[in-house]
Design a protein around this motif. Structure first.
Motif, PDB file in Angstrom:
ATOM      1  N   SER A   1      -0.135  -0.555  -6.448  1.00 52.43           N
ATOM      2  CA  SER A   1      -1.204  -1.559  -6.428  1.00 52.43           C
ATOM      3  C   SER A   1      -2.415  -0.935  -5.727  1.00 52.43           C
ATOM      4  O   SER A   1      -2.275  -0.436  -4.599  1.00 52.43           O
ATOM      5  N   ILE A   2      -3.553  -0.981  -6.387  1.00 51.10           N
ATOM      6  CA  ILE A   2      -4.740  -0.357  -5.798  1.00 51.10           C
ATOM      7  C   ILE A   2      -5.103  -1.094  -4.499  1.00 51.10           C
ATOM      8  O   ILE A   2      -5.234  -2.321  -4.485  1.00 51.10           O
ATOM      9  N   GLY A   3      -5.193  -0.334  -3.419  1.00 57.36           N
ATOM     10  CA  GLY A   3      -5.520  -0.918  -2.107  1.00 57.36           C
ATOM     11  C   GLY A   3      -4.395  -1.801  -1.584  1.00 57.36           C
ATOM     12  O   GLY A   3      -4.569  -2.510  -0.584  1.00 57.36           O
ATOM     13  N   GLY A   4      -3.251  -1.796  -2.263  1.00 55.75           N
ATOM     14  CA  GLY A   4      -2.124  -2.619  -1.829  1.00 55.75           C
ATOM     15  C   GLY A   4      -2.365  -4.113  -1.991  1.00 55.75           C
ATOM     16  O   GLY A   4      -1.638  -4.928  -1.429  1.00 55.75           O
ATOM     17  N   ARG A   5      -3.390  -4.472  -2.777  1.00 51.96           N
ATOM     18  CA  ARG A   5      -3.791  -5.892  -2.857  1.00 51.96           C
ATOM     19  C   ARG A   5      -2.918  -6.658  -3.854  1.00 51.96           C
ATOM     20  O   ARG A   5      -2.703  -6.237  -4.980  1.00 51.96           O
TER      21      ARG A   5
ATOM     22  N   ASP B   1      -8.180 -10.005  -6.729  1.00 56.01           N
ATOM     23  CA  ASP B   1      -8.558  -8.621  -7.065  1.00 56.01           C
ATOM     24  C   ASP B   1      -7.365  -7.659  -7.073  1.00 56.01           C
ATOM     25  O   ASP B   1      -7.494  -6.472  -6.763  1.00 56.01           O
ATOM     26  N   GLU B   2      -6.219  -8.171  -7.484  1.00 60.43           N
ATOM     27  CA  GLU B   2      -5.022  -7.349  -7.681  1.00 60.43           C
ATOM     28  C   GLU B   2      -5.282  -6.373  -8.847  1.00 60.43           C
ATOM     29  O   GLU B   2      -5.684  -6.801  -9.924  1.00 60.43           O
ATOM     30  N   ARG B   3      -5.071  -5.070  -8.623  1.00 60.30           N
ATOM     31  CA  ARG B   3      -5.324  -4.087  -9.694  1.00 60.30           C
ATOM     32  C   ARG B   3      -4.281  -2.979  -9.664  1.00 60.30           C
ATOM     33  O   ARG B   3      -3.781  -2.617  -8.610  1.00 60.30           O
ATOM     34  N   THR B   4      -4.022  -2.417 -10.859  1.00 61.21           N
ATOM     35  CA  THR B   4      -3.231  -1.190 -10.969  1.00 61.21           C
ATOM     36  C   THR B   4      -3.939  -0.327 -12.005  1.00 61.21           C
ATOM     37  O   THR B   4      -4.456  -0.858 -13.000  1.00 61.21           O
TER      38      THR B   4
ATOM     39  N   GLU C   1       0.578   4.045  -3.094  1.00 59.66           N
ATOM     40  CA  GLU C   1      -0.751   4.660  -3.162  1.00 59.66           C
ATOM     41  C   GLU C   1      -0.898   5.693  -2.041  1.00 59.66           C
ATOM     42  O   GLU C   1      -1.353   6.820  -2.267  1.00 59.66           O
ATOM     43  N   ARG C   2      -0.465   5.308  -0.860  1.00 59.62           N
ATOM     44  CA  ARG C   2      -0.549   6.205   0.296  1.00 59.62           C
ATOM     45  C   ARG C   2       0.274   7.474   0.071  1.00 59.62           C
ATOM     46  O   ARG C   2      -0.125   8.573   0.442  1.00 59.62           O
TER      47      ARG C   2
ATOM     48  N   PRO D   1       0.777  -1.250   0.000  1.00 57.61           N
ATOM     49  CA  PRO D   1       0.000   0.000   0.000  1.00 57.61           C
ATOM     50  C   PRO D   1       0.805   1.296   0.000  1.00 57.61           C
ATOM     51  O   PRO D   1       0.232   2.378  -0.014  1.00 57.61           O
TER      52      PRO D   1
END
Ligand code: GLV
Ligand code: MN
Ligand code: MN
Length: 410
Positions: free
Chosen positions: A372-376, A381-384, A195-196, A192
């Motif tokens: 990584s969106i939401g650090g996932r 549900d891994e997304r960028t 993104e943060r 995360p």
């Protein structure tokens, strides 16, 4: 092209929860086939080695002094963890193709060859060793040792390699690929932090060191209704204490992560006291001293638990990788490429393992991250964000161009 190709790869091994593409399975082979076909249609020369690594090469500017020299290389992996995501690994491979395609299309061929590699079996999700293909390539794991590894399904690496989902047909097999002049790996962050921090590009400083262990706990199986509670040697109860000790060891050591993510319980029956448990531990830190300290804590706790509960606990080390700092010159090329495209780019350590850890033993290596969106990650549900994926490829292409111009010993 980048997004279409990633979407197409995501269909290979798709499950209800994510993507399942363990090494040398039909889905993983299909991904390697797709990579080889795309590379050829992009005008690259494709070869493979006996470890299952696939190399796609863009020739240098004819007549350039370094046209026959070692390539500047990028790459990542096409295998996934169970129910993994569409970007971990695949992005670095497809992004590498995209970078080479744009460089070739620009008409300005580099003075050195450029190469994209799809490294075999980075995740260690079938055979009990991560970064398998790149470790063999870098000479860290002897080929014979890799060939003898037994997968979770009981098949050996050598047999799977020879089988219908092993080496690709119609792709020349070559041994002894020389090390590249330099290496850069493009990857999603998988956490995360970017993104943060509002960063779209990350300059990797180091990759965390990592150890994996197998703990076999032998207790005494028995009838769940008749063996008194005070006379039991329940292997799962002992294993549970060890799992909690793993968590405690990381927390007490600090700046360390430790996970017991794989357990096999035997005989795994409701009405039988568990007789045997085999659990696997994954322990990491950028500070190798902390990994060692946490390992000592875990070993002490496991021995205490075994003595206290009357079970036998044997802890074996199955993988040791020291923390790897990224090479100064390559890192500085990555920094320039990233800061030119994103003033908010940050320097970040990688908690995840990567093939760059192995290639770094034979060539100057660096890495570029995108958020990584939401650090996932390691989940379906891994997304960028698509624009971040594109920016990462652009930074990779710039780094490859700069590295191809630079002077390297080979
Ligand atoms: C691979 O993704 C790892 O870090 O285990
Ligand atoms: Mn990866
Ligand atoms: Mn991974």
């Amino acid at each position: 092209m980048l997004h279409d190709r990633l979407a197409e790869l995501a269909t290979l091994g798709a499950t209800d929860e994510g993507i399942d593409r363990a090494l040398f399975t039909p889905a993983e082979r299909a991904a390697r086939e797709r990579f080889a076909a795309w590379a050829r249609s992009d005008g690259l020369e494709v070869e493979q080695d006996r470890a299952g690594n696939v190399f796609a090469r863009l020739a240098a500017l004819p007549g350039a002094a370094t046209a026959g020299a070692a390539p500047v290389q990028c790459g990542s992996h096409l295998d996934t963890v169970r129910n993994g995501g569409a970007y971990d690994g695949a992005y670095g491979v497809v992004g590498g193709l995209e970078a080479l395609r744009t460089i070739a299309a620009s008409g300005e061929l580099p003075p050195r060859p450029l190469e994209v590699v799809a490294w075999a079996g980075e995740e260690g999700s079938r055979f009990p060793l991560g970064c398998l293909g790149s470790a063999v390539y870098a000479g860290l794991t002897p080929y014979e040792e890799a060939a003898a590894l037994i997968g979770d399904d009981g098949e050996s690496f050598a047999s799977a390699l020879r089988g219908p989902s092993g080496l690709l047909d119609g792709v020349p097999v070559r041994d002894g690929f020389p090390p590249p002049a330099a290496y850069v790996e493009l990857h999603i962050e998988q956490g995360p932090v970017m993104e943060r921090e509002g960063a779209r590009l990350g300059i990797v400083s180091a990759i965390a060191g990592q150890r994996r262990f197998r703990v076999t706990i032998d207790g005494t199986a028995g009838h769940a209704g008749t063996v008194p509670m005070n006379g039991r040697a329940d292997a799962l109860c002992a294993a549970s204490e060890i799992v909690l000790a793993v968590e405690r060891a990381a927390l007490e050591t600090g700046d360390t992560v430790a996970t017991a993510g794989h357990l096999v319980v035997e005989p795994n029956q409701t009405n039988i006291v568990p007789g045997r448990v085999v659990l696997r531990i994954d322990l990491r830190s950028v500070d190798d001293g902390r990994v060692e300290a946490a390992e000592r804590r875990i070993r002490t706790s496991a021995a205490e638990t075994a003595a206290c509960r009357g079970v036998r606990a044997v802890m074996e080390t199955i993988e040791v990788r020291a923390s790897v700092p990224m090479e100064t010159r390559m890192r500085s090329l990555v920094r320039t490429a990233c800061l030119e495209r994103d003033a908010q780019a940050i320097t970040i350590a990688s908690g995840a393992g990567h093939d760059a850890m192995c290639v770094a033993h034979v060539a100057p290596a660096a890495m570029i991250f995108v958020p990584s969106i939401g650090g996932r990650s390691h989940v379906g549900d891994e997304r960028t964000a698509p624009a971040d994926l594109e920016l990462g490829v652009d930074a990779l292409a710039a780094t490859l161009r700069a590295a191809a111009q630079a002077a390297w010993p080979t």
